[in-house]
Enzyme design. Sequence first.
Site, short mmCIF file in Angstrom:
data_model
loop_
_atom_site.label_atom_id
_atom_site.label_comp_id
_atom_site.label_asym_id
_atom_site.label_seq_id
_atom_site.Cartn_x
_atom_site.Cartn_y
_atom_site.Cartn_z
N ASP A 41 0.85 -1.18 0.00
CA ASP A 41 0.00 0.00 0.00
C ASP A 41 0.89 1.23 0.00
O ASP A 41 2.01 1.20 0.50
CB ASP A 41 -0.90 0.02 1.24
CG ASP A 41 -1.96 -1.07 1.20
OD1 ASP A 41 -2.35 -1.48 0.09
OD2 ASP A 41 -2.38 -1.51 2.28
N ASP A 70 9.79 5.83 -4.78
CA ASP A 70 8.49 6.44 -5.00
C ASP A 70 8.78 7.71 -5.77
O ASP A 70 9.59 8.53 -5.36
CB ASP A 70 7.76 6.74 -3.69
CG ASP A 70 6.27 6.96 -3.93
OD1 ASP A 70 5.67 6.19 -4.70
OD2 ASP A 70 5.71 7.92 -3.38
N TYR A 155 4.68 9.51 -17.53
CA TYR A 155 4.48 10.83 -18.15
C TYR A 155 5.60 11.21 -19.11
O TYR A 155 5.62 12.33 -19.63
CB TYR A 155 4.35 11.90 -17.06
CG TYR A 155 3.16 11.69 -16.16
CD1 TYR A 155 1.90 12.17 -16.52
CD2 TYR A 155 3.28 11.00 -14.96
CE1 TYR A 155 0.80 11.97 -15.70
CE2 TYR A 155 2.19 10.80 -14.13
CZ TYR A 155 0.95 11.28 -14.51
OH TYR A 155 -0.14 11.08 -13.70
N LYS A 176 18.72 8.91 -20.65
CA LYS A 176 17.68 9.12 -19.65
C LYS A 176 18.21 8.81 -18.25
O LYS A 176 17.96 9.57 -17.31
CB LYS A 176 16.45 8.27 -19.95
CG LYS A 176 15.33 8.49 -18.95
CD LYS A 176 14.13 7.61 -19.21
CE LYS A 176 13.11 7.80 -18.09
NZ LYS A 176 12.01 6.85 -18.17
#
Length: 198
Positions: A41, A70, A155, A176
């Site tokens: 979670d 994250d 994104y 990248k």
Amino acid sequence: MTARLVLASNNAKKAVEMTTLLAPLGIEVLPQSAFDIPEADEPHPTFVENALAKARHAAALSGLPAVADDSGLCVAALGGAPGVQSARFAGEPKSDARNNALLVERLAGSADRRAFFYSVVALVRHADDPRPLIADGEWHGTILYAPRGANGFGYDPLFFLPELGQTAAELDAQLKNTLSHRGAAMRHLLARLSTAPL
């Protein structure tokens, strides 16, 4: 001897990025799916809390050190949103295409297209590690009006880098990794690992 580390993610593209970044240290990255670990979670309001929760979850269920990140996109005109909700911006189930479409919709009419990706990487040696290694990184750009490019994920097709004239989705993986928020966070983590190994 190769150290083994569980990546607390089911994102195959993220696993490839992490494996590439950790391989020079002789660290074998195993996806949490190799241990049938369900996704943790992410109820916390900050990137660091979510990364740490995911790493502790994977370490507890695998018995191995674990690393988690994250990451999210923070858009100035949206007050920092989607932020920690980046993966679920358009709701469940997670969908990059729907998230990108919603972002374009929310920014319609906005002249302020500034945004940055932010990543926190947390590494725990065991589930109760009182001294986790935590590193972060940012990557600044602007949001386009329509997606461009086929590389990357999330994104990336909307995240434009004015100095390069390309989106993150138009960059090759090596460039990248050199420029990205996750790459910066991982370089900071690697520097810490060189003085505090697994």
